[in-house]
Design a protein around this motif. Sequence first.
Motif, PDB file in Angstrom:
ATOM      1  N   HIS A 173       0.833  -1.206   0.000  1.00 21.75           N
ATOM      2  CA  HIS A 173       0.000   0.000   0.000  1.00 21.75           C
ATOM      3  C   HIS A 173       0.870   1.260   0.000  1.00 21.75           C
ATOM      4  CE1 HIS A 173      -3.324   2.710   0.831  1.00 21.75           C
ATOM      5  NE2 HIS A 173      -2.515   3.289   1.693  1.00 21.75           N
ATOM      6  N   CYS A 203       3.836   1.554  -1.059  1.00 28.21           N
ATOM      7  CA  CYS A 203       4.467   1.618  -2.376  1.00 28.21           C
ATOM      8  C   CYS A 203       3.564   2.371  -3.351  1.00 28.21           C
ATOM      9  CB  CYS A 203       4.761   0.198  -2.856  1.00 28.21           C
ATOM     10  SG  CYS A 203       5.396   0.090  -4.523  1.00 28.21           S
ATOM     11  N   CYS A 204       2.267   2.082  -3.296  1.00 25.49           N
ATOM     12  CA  CYS A 204       1.306   2.770  -4.165  1.00 25.49           C
ATOM     13  C   CYS A 204       1.214   4.252  -3.813  1.00 25.49           C
ATOM     14  CB  CYS A 204      -0.079   2.140  -4.044  1.00 25.49           C
ATOM     15  SG  CYS A 204      -0.166   0.430  -4.576  1.00 25.49           S
ATOM     16  N   GLU A 205       1.192   4.535  -2.525  1.00 26.95           N
ATOM     17  CA  GLU A 205       1.128   5.936  -2.095  1.00 26.95           C
ATOM     18  C   GLU A 205       2.316   6.707  -2.656  1.00 26.95           C
ATOM     19  OE1 GLU A 205      -1.133   7.510  -0.351  1.00 26.95           O
ATOM     20  OE2 GLU A 205      -2.282   6.015   0.748  1.00 26.95           O
ATOM     21  N   GLU A 223       4.089   5.954  -5.248  1.00 20.50           N
ATOM     22  CA  GLU A 223       3.970   6.043  -6.702  1.00 20.50           C
ATOM     23  C   GLU A 223       3.085   7.232  -7.097  1.00 20.50           C
ATOM     24  OE1 GLU A 223       5.748   4.162  -8.536  1.00 20.50           O
ATOM     25  OE2 GLU A 223       4.874   4.140 -10.548  1.00 20.50           O
ATOM     26  N   LEU A 224       1.946   7.374  -6.434  1.00 23.20           N
ATOM     27  CA  LEU A 224       1.056   8.484  -6.762  1.00 23.20           C
ATOM     28  C   LEU A 224       1.725   9.823  -6.452  1.00 23.20           C
ATOM     29  CD1 LEU A 224      -1.111   6.317  -7.151  1.00 23.20           C
ATOM     30  CD2 LEU A 224      -2.707   7.748  -5.883  1.00 23.20           C
ATOM     31  N   GLN A 255       4.922  10.491  -6.472  1.00 22.71           N
ATOM     32  CA  GLN A 255       5.918  10.780  -7.505  1.00 22.71           C
ATOM     33  C   GLN A 255       5.266  11.419  -8.727  1.00 22.71           C
ATOM     34  OE1 GLN A 255       7.679   6.961  -8.100  1.00 22.71           O
ATOM     35  NE2 GLN A 255       9.326   7.303  -6.616  1.00 22.71           N
ATOM     36  N   SER A 256       4.103  10.894  -9.108  1.00 19.58           N
ATOM     37  CA  SER A 256       3.398  11.466 -10.255  1.00 19.58           C
ATOM     38  C   SER A 256       3.036  12.924  -9.982  1.00 19.58           C
ATOM     39  CB  SER A 256       2.114  10.689 -10.542  1.00 19.58           C
ATOM     40  OG  SER A 256       2.361   9.315 -10.618  1.00 19.58           O
ATOM     41  N   ALA A 257       2.569  13.182  -8.772  1.00 10.76           N
ATOM     42  CA  ALA A 257       2.161  14.549  -8.434  1.00 10.76           C
ATOM     43  C   ALA A 257       3.359  15.490  -8.467  1.00 10.76           C
ATOM     44  CB  ALA A 257       1.494  14.570  -7.060  1.00 10.76           C
ATOM     45  N   ASN A 301       4.384  16.078 -12.094  1.00 10.59           N
ATOM     46  CA  ASN A 301       3.408  16.960 -12.719  1.00 10.59           C
ATOM     47  C   ASN A 301       3.620  18.416 -12.314  1.00 10.59           C
ATOM     48  OD1 ASN A 301       0.837  17.296 -14.219  1.00 10.59           O
ATOM     49  ND2 ASN A 301       0.081  17.924 -12.208  1.00 10.59           N
ATOM     50  N   VAL A 307      -1.400  19.930  -4.832  1.00 12.43           N
ATOM     51  CA  VAL A 307      -1.576  18.476  -4.826  1.00 12.43           C
ATOM     52  C   VAL A 307      -0.247  17.803  -4.478  1.00 12.43           C
ATOM     53  CG1 VAL A 307      -2.043  16.440  -6.258  1.00 12.43           C
ATOM     54  CG2 VAL A 307      -3.531  18.433  -6.422  1.00 12.43           C
ATOM     55  N   ALA A 334       0.674  18.472  -0.708  1.00  7.35           N
ATOM     56  CA  ALA A 334      -0.208  17.708   0.182  1.00  7.35           C
ATOM     57  C   ALA A 334       0.140  16.222   0.134  1.00  7.35           C
ATOM     58  CB  ALA A 334      -1.674  17.925  -0.210  1.00  7.35           C
ATOM     59  N   ARG A 335       0.238  15.691  -1.063  1.00  9.15           N
ATOM     60  CA  ARG A 335       0.540  14.267  -1.208  1.00  9.15           C
ATOM     61  C   ARG A 335       1.883  13.925  -0.577  1.00  9.15           C
ATOM     62  NH1 ARG A 335      -2.284   9.867  -2.205  1.00  9.15           N
ATOM     63  NH2 ARG A 335      -0.175   9.072  -2.342  1.00  9.15           N
ATOM     64  N   ASP A 387       1.801  13.959   3.240  1.00 11.99           N
ATOM     65  CA  ASP A 387       1.081  12.826   3.783  1.00 11.99           C
ATOM     66  C   ASP A 387       1.861  11.524   3.588  1.00 11.99           C
ATOM     67  OD1 ASP A 387      -1.480  12.012   4.941  1.00 11.99           O
ATOM     68  OD2 ASP A 387      -1.712  10.855   3.108  1.00 11.99           O
ATOM     69  N   ILE A 399      -7.683  15.056  -3.700  1.00  9.50           N
ATOM     70  CA  ILE A 399      -6.228  15.094  -3.905  1.00  9.50           C
ATOM     71  C   ILE A 399      -5.745  13.745  -4.434  1.00  9.50           C
ATOM     72  CG2 ILE A 399      -4.027  15.148  -2.646  1.00  9.50           C
ATOM     73  CD1 ILE A 399      -5.360  17.342  -0.850  1.00  9.50           C
ATOM     74  N   ALA A 414      -3.979  12.842  -8.034  1.00 17.95           N
ATOM     75  CA  ALA A 414      -2.677  12.167  -8.111  1.00 17.95           C
ATOM     76  C   ALA A 414      -2.794  10.866  -8.901  1.00 17.95           C
ATOM     77  CB  ALA A 414      -2.136  11.902  -6.709  1.00 17.95           C
ATOM     78  N   MET A 457      -2.868  11.745 -12.552  1.00 16.09           N
ATOM     79  CA  MET A 457      -1.508  12.048 -13.007  1.00 16.09           C
ATOM     80  C   MET A 457      -0.711  10.761 -13.224  1.00 16.09           C
ATOM     81  SD  MET A 457      -0.877  15.118 -10.300  1.00 16.09           S
ATOM     82  CE  MET A 457      -2.009  16.523 -10.266  1.00 16.09           C
ATOM     83  N   THR A 458      -0.975   9.788 -12.367  1.00 21.48           N
ATOM     84  CA  THR A 458      -0.255   8.519 -12.497  1.00 21.48           C
ATOM     85  C   THR A 458      -0.707   7.776 -13.761  1.00 21.48           C
ATOM     86  OG1 THR A 458      -0.174   8.431 -10.093  1.00 21.48           O
ATOM     87  CG2 THR A 458       0.389   6.413 -11.272  1.00 21.48           C
ATOM     88  N   ARG A 501       0.999   9.444 -16.490  1.00 19.39           N
ATOM     89  CA  ARG A 501       2.413   9.096 -16.482  1.00 19.39           C
ATOM     90  C   ARG A 501       2.633   7.703 -17.086  1.00 19.39           C
ATOM     91  NH1 ARG A 501       4.713   7.889 -10.796  1.00 19.39           N
ATOM     92  NH2 ARG A 501       6.624   6.796 -11.345  1.00 19.39           N
ATOM     93  N   MET A 529      -0.847  -1.555  -9.177  1.00 18.56           N
ATOM     94  CA  MET A 529      -0.988  -0.388  -8.286  1.00 18.56           C
ATOM     95  C   MET A 529      -2.186   0.452  -8.696  1.00 18.56           C
ATOM     96  SD  MET A 529       2.822   0.816  -7.234  1.00 18.56           S
ATOM     97  CE  MET A 529       3.683   0.973  -8.780  1.00 18.56           C
ATOM     98  N   TYR A 587      -5.441  -1.358  -7.824  1.00 18.84           N
ATOM     99  CA  TYR A 587      -5.719  -1.296  -6.384  1.00 18.84           C
ATOM    100  C   TYR A 587      -6.126   0.110  -5.947  1.00 18.84           C
ATOM    101  CZ  TYR A 587      -4.579  -0.805  -1.431  1.00 18.84           C
ATOM    102  OH  TYR A 587      -4.615  -0.484  -0.105  1.00 18.84           O
ATOM    103  N   MET A 588      -5.287   1.079  -6.236  1.00 20.00           N
ATOM    104  CA  MET A 588      -5.585   2.434  -5.760  1.00 20.00           C
ATOM    105  C   MET A 588      -6.848   2.978  -6.422  1.00 20.00           C
ATOM    106  SD  MET A 588      -3.399   3.267  -3.409  1.00 20.00           S
ATOM    107  CE  MET A 588      -2.807   4.954  -3.164  1.00 20.00           C
ATOM    108  N   LEU A 632      -2.270  -6.403  -3.965  1.00 21.28           N
ATOM    109  CA  LEU A 632      -1.245  -6.084  -2.962  1.00 21.28           C
ATOM    110  C   LEU A 632      -0.177  -7.171  -2.914  1.00 21.28           C
ATOM    111  CD1 LEU A 632      -3.510  -4.607  -0.140  1.00 21.28           C
ATOM    112  CD2 LEU A 632      -1.810  -3.362  -1.483  1.00 21.28           C
TER     113      LEU A 632
END
Lengths: 371, 371, 389, 389
Positions: A278, A280-282, A284-285, A287-289, A292, A310, A313-314, A317, D297, D301, D304-305, D308, D325, D328-329, D377
């Motif tokens: 989980h 790891c996904c956070e 990843e998102l 990094q995209s933000a 961007n 964005v 904040a990301r 968190d 938010i 994101a 954006m992913t 990407r 990912m 899941y997300m 996961l």
Amino acid sequence: MAKLIQTEEENLLAEAAKGFLSKSSPVSRLREMRDGGKSSDPDLWQEMAAAGWAGVLVPEAADGSDMGHAAAHVLARAMGRNLTVSPFLSTAVMAATLLRQFDDPATRQKLSQISAGGLTYAFALDEGAKFAPQSVEMTAEKRGNGYLLNGKKRFVVDGCEADRILVLAKSEEGLCLFDLANSNKGLTQDPLDMIDSRDAADLVFDDVEVSGEALLGEPGAGFDLLKPALEAGQAALAAETAGLAEAAFAMTTDYLKERKQFGITIGSFQALQHRAAHLCCEIELTQSAVLNAGRILDQSPNDAGLAVSVAKARATDTAQKSVQEGVQMHGGIGMTDAFDMGFYMKRARVAAEWLGDYGYHAGQVAKLRGF
Amino acid sequence: MAKLIQTEEENLLAEAAKGFLSKSSPVSRLREMRDGGKSSDPDLWQEMAAAGWAGVLVPEAADGSDMGHAAAHVLARAMGRNLTVSPFLSTAVMAATLLRQFDDPATRQKLSQISAGGLTYAFALDEGAKFAPQSVEMTAEKRGNGYLLNGKKRFVVDGCEADRILVLAKSEEGLCLFDLANSNKGLTQDPLDMIDSRDAADLVFDDVEVSGEALLGEPGAGFDLLKPALEAGQAALAAETAGLAEAAFAMTTDYLKERKQFGITIGSFQALQHRAAHLCCEIELTQSAVLNAGRILDQSPNDAGLAVSVAKARATDTAQKSVQEGVQMHGGIGMTDAFDMGFYMKRARVAAEWLGDYGYHAGQVAKLRGF
Amino acid sequence: MAEVDEGRDLVAFRSGIRDWLEANCPSEMRDGAGGEEAICWGGTTWVFTCEAQKIWLERCAEVGYTVPTWPKAYGGAGLSRDEDKILKEEMQALGARSPLDSFGIWMLGPALLKFGSEEQKLQFLPPIARGEIRWCQGYSEPGAGSDLAGVQTHAADQGDSWLVNGQKIWTSYADRADWIFALLRTDREAKKHLGISFVLMDMRSKGITTRPIRLISGASPFCETFFEDVEVPKHQVVGTINRGWDVAKYLLTHEREMISNGGNVMGSGRALGAVLAEAETGQSDPVLRGEAMRAEIDSLALEMTLERYKDQAEGGQGVGDASAMLKYMGTELNKKRLELIMAADGAAALTWGETPASSWLRTKANSIEGGTSEVMLSIISRRILNLPG
Amino acid sequence: MAEVDEGRDLVAFRSGIRDWLEANCPSEMRDGAGGEEAICWGGTTWVFTCEAQKIWLERCAEVGYTVPTWPKAYGGAGLSRDEDKILKEEMQALGARSPLDSFGIWMLGPALLKFGSEEQKLQFLPPIARGEIRWCQGYSEPGAGSDLAGVQTHAADQGDSWLVNGQKIWTSYADRADWIFALLRTDREAKKHLGISFVLMDMRSKGITTRPIRLISGASPFCETFFEDVEVPKHQVVGTINRGWDVAKYLLTHEREMISNGGNVMGSGRALGAVLAEAETGQSDPVLRGEAMRAEIDSLALEMTLERYKDQAEGGQGVGDASAMLKYMGTELNKKRLELIMAADGAAALTWGETPASSWLRTKANSIEGGTSEVMLSIISRRILNLPG
């Protein structure tokens, strides 16, 4: 719009930064600095300037490399990974972004000095405990050709060591932005004993006299001038914080692969696997933000507000989650000062507050999204 | 203060309720009701009344058993486990709590009818989409000895089937509480096709004439009279919702012990174990909050606001988590209508909104805790 | 909140206690002070903060009130559970400080009462009750973590004595303790849980050294403790040799039960609501405000659960494994609470000193020490939910 | 947002496409409509919603635009990746509906192109391209859940044909499909993954029956499909007998890649911000507002992913396991989003009909179908983080 993947140049820059910092700025350097009772590392900054990093946002006309925000983020992210201490954000990102709005010889001279590592800046922004850049009680009273500044600013990052201070004050004509020497008479620095061991100070302005030249731009235009610098700083801080989150996470996954409990590698415990996945996904998102925000700052900086908030904040968190899981999954050792995770946790906390915390940027996002 | 554990009498009552409902009201009864296009189950209510449940909060002087709120919660919780459909909350809990504030023969007569299962009530509370009992636009205009009621009330639970309606309207003298027949001329019921398959309606009051006797208590005192009934209803609904959460969780843990995937009982997957264990803790805390609300309502009802809001907020939140994990952990089968979990999820959603959702009660808690 | 019907004897007892406290508790010890500063740890290294603290300890020890439920023969007052509760209530009503707190009272005492020989009881319990010996606990070892039975510190059999070599970690106040009770590996060939003994050692023994551990939150009472060829007489084993795990298990359960009796699961310090009411953004930031409301609701529900478990315990119903739920929810919630306090205080919280920063960092250990959250969840899964594996 | 530099050829191609679309796309098909109602599924059971839908399909099929990247020999237009992208951009610019959507195009086609015999390609691909055969997918079985390889539906060897008995579940639109592609157990003795074949079956075969599945959200396209002594010629196996798992794996990866190309991970419908702005309590309930901000938010994101990953894919860098990912997300976030929409709409959302209730319930399946969140996961843990086990 450029693509949301790192360019070949950015990849090379990232590699170079990683190599440089692994040698010049491992986390142990921050530890030594702290244990030596210091809160800054001027020698390191000179090395970084020599590598061209101080001029990353300085125009070529002022001897900079002008590589842009996305490139600055590549550097900030690498610094975040290593918890590198430097005035990079205040000076190379924020002050350079602010000053390059002016095209006069004096400003060019300052920018050139920044690029050479010979001039550092701090932004005196907050008057309360929370980021609120437009809440200004500090006064600028017209006095002859110049102004008399009175007030107090809190949590000024790099506030002790910086050569110069950028500060908003309210005059009869509205908010005014001043650029003054930190050694100015009447200006005192109360150093703060920060949990991240870095330089920050409360600044007291007690009848500080500045000349008319200290005023940047038009009176009343102070916040408009400041805004691009704030956004640049917020985005770069997001990049730094994202780097921090990645590094803390990498330490944690390494530990999950090594550490055994009850005879089993703890990384094979499914509950930890799913939490790590989980996170790891956070990351990843986030990094995209960050990617961007860099792209938009470079291409249409006037529309960057949403992208920057964005990202900040990301990153805020995600870094909190990363260091919290980092300590918890390391168990007792993660709690000891002898281990590095605590440094990541403390820096993540300070970076969370600086230039606006999660709630501040969430509020910006809601406003910009119309609710 | 009585202890926060169920008394011996409450344990016996719980056992009796469980036995009764497992026979008279398994979840399949709700399914049959829905599949038959019905939204209420009057026969079941007669059985429950015969068992003495309708009089749980009716004074003995009015032929009730007057067992108190904690006992009512024992019953509500058991009903929540089985998704039992009845006017218990509206009538036996809320209307009884409201009416017993008066000690005249006419009211005693109503209470006695409630206790016998011969009279049901609905509360017409909301005018908007969210619970806000003091936001009243409905008008009561003095007309001779009586009043003329005009306005619209939404989401009136039991609004089609109830014999009588309790409703707040604003008059020149402030908020007034009226008790009128649901068959009154000018009062129309628009049945709602509710996701939980139960009776609810929008009520339209179009020049509804009521006599002066329909006014309960003093003009202007309407909300003060209503408040104890609301709190009693909120707490009992919390108990029902807590029971729902427990039952959904029990289905889920049973499934975790039976179901195999990849040749392994899925309950041995640690990630699911930890999520189930977390949910178990959530349910435990919610049970405490419900017990506490019952105790305080029985002993110092005037100070029950905080306890009731904590219970309603916790139960709402816990039930959502329980049904969400319930569907997810059951996988595909949890999504099918043929399986009961969907009924739990839909009831949890309606129960979340009725009498104030999580945000409403969180706001109450913040207010009562001074922030 | 809870109050039981008291028989006539208890009413008389309460009145007697009240009189005794009134007559004996020095006014300085009636300030209701709590927290680390108000504690009297006792032992040979103890420096009383004031004369009153010393007097209060001596007067209580004289009548056995430092360990009210222990038998009189071992320095206690022999009080029943109900009487003990009355004593605590009356002390609280007076704002009286606890006369003595120690690992000897909380941990070793109960273990000795259950597993110790009569000689051991007579040798160790009365000095514990008088605050003359300060104890520390030697369970954890570097690298063992949640696996408490993975004891490596070795006690080699030398006939009448053991020769101890190894290292313990997280030994609170080892640097100030007189004695240590520790788990040692006395049989390397036996199965993991069957080669451990529960051993008492004098910290002044030759070969024992300690080193304080600095935490991310700053200085801490925790130490590393090193054993190099330490000689320990065999009669200092509690219970049966190689069956020390039984003693340890008993103490772990006892520890969790203590927590469920209102220990510091919830953390202390400023209430979240108060923090938010004072904070600059308390009203305007919905993210912070919303999360604070949630934390406040959860805190209240947790308090109610603590109370419920206390009521259960008083009703003679043990809390047992349910204490794992309290430990887990309490510590996780406390971490959340301090995160929110940090956010509410903003920049003002980012410095060392009179800020919540150190408490905030310290809470991160709550869900590790005394059994990690992960261990608690596995206990709940297995013992409460009966899930397989 | 992304735009690449186009060579001269592509500029000419774009202009040709634009002209063709302008000349051939009926105005009714230019309404930009999306969602289930605007889809043309084709097949023998299909009833065109209007004449224009039929014309649009025929015109596209004639030039291969229903499957633009397939070779011309199989009914495609043989477009390159860049040309395909231009076609899609121009269709979008015009608001043109998709002429044909089907499991044949998304799933079976790619599998046949990779694993099919030349005869199979010529037999099945052109009718798929023309929208003449509607396909459904027979993977899942009752009780198998995430364990897709746990296929029980049995195909007994009868020489030239198989005799199929068993049951599939979650076969979307099985009641309207002409053919099914299914995984069947063709060797019960072999290891789980090595006794499965990928088989094509005519749904009108004797012994096949279907039954629609009602979901908690209401009616659904899902069916149960029953096979009772169904005869299937052996030449309808795709790829090697007993190696059907290779085909299935390829399709699963392909499916996840499609999702990462902007499939409906994010869900659709009203944006959360807009819902909140309209909602009665949008501004006053900090819990709802704070959580909505967070979800907004996270949605941004995630968008954006997605972008990407698309950019990565265009750069030739496959997304691979990272699509887990997104799955899941995306699905978890979509569930959260609908929960918040339900809360924002309050009582107005609690009825069937023109409310978000049905969508809300339907989102609960997002994190189950196409691989559960738990499976995602575990994929991330193993393949991206390289954690053991």
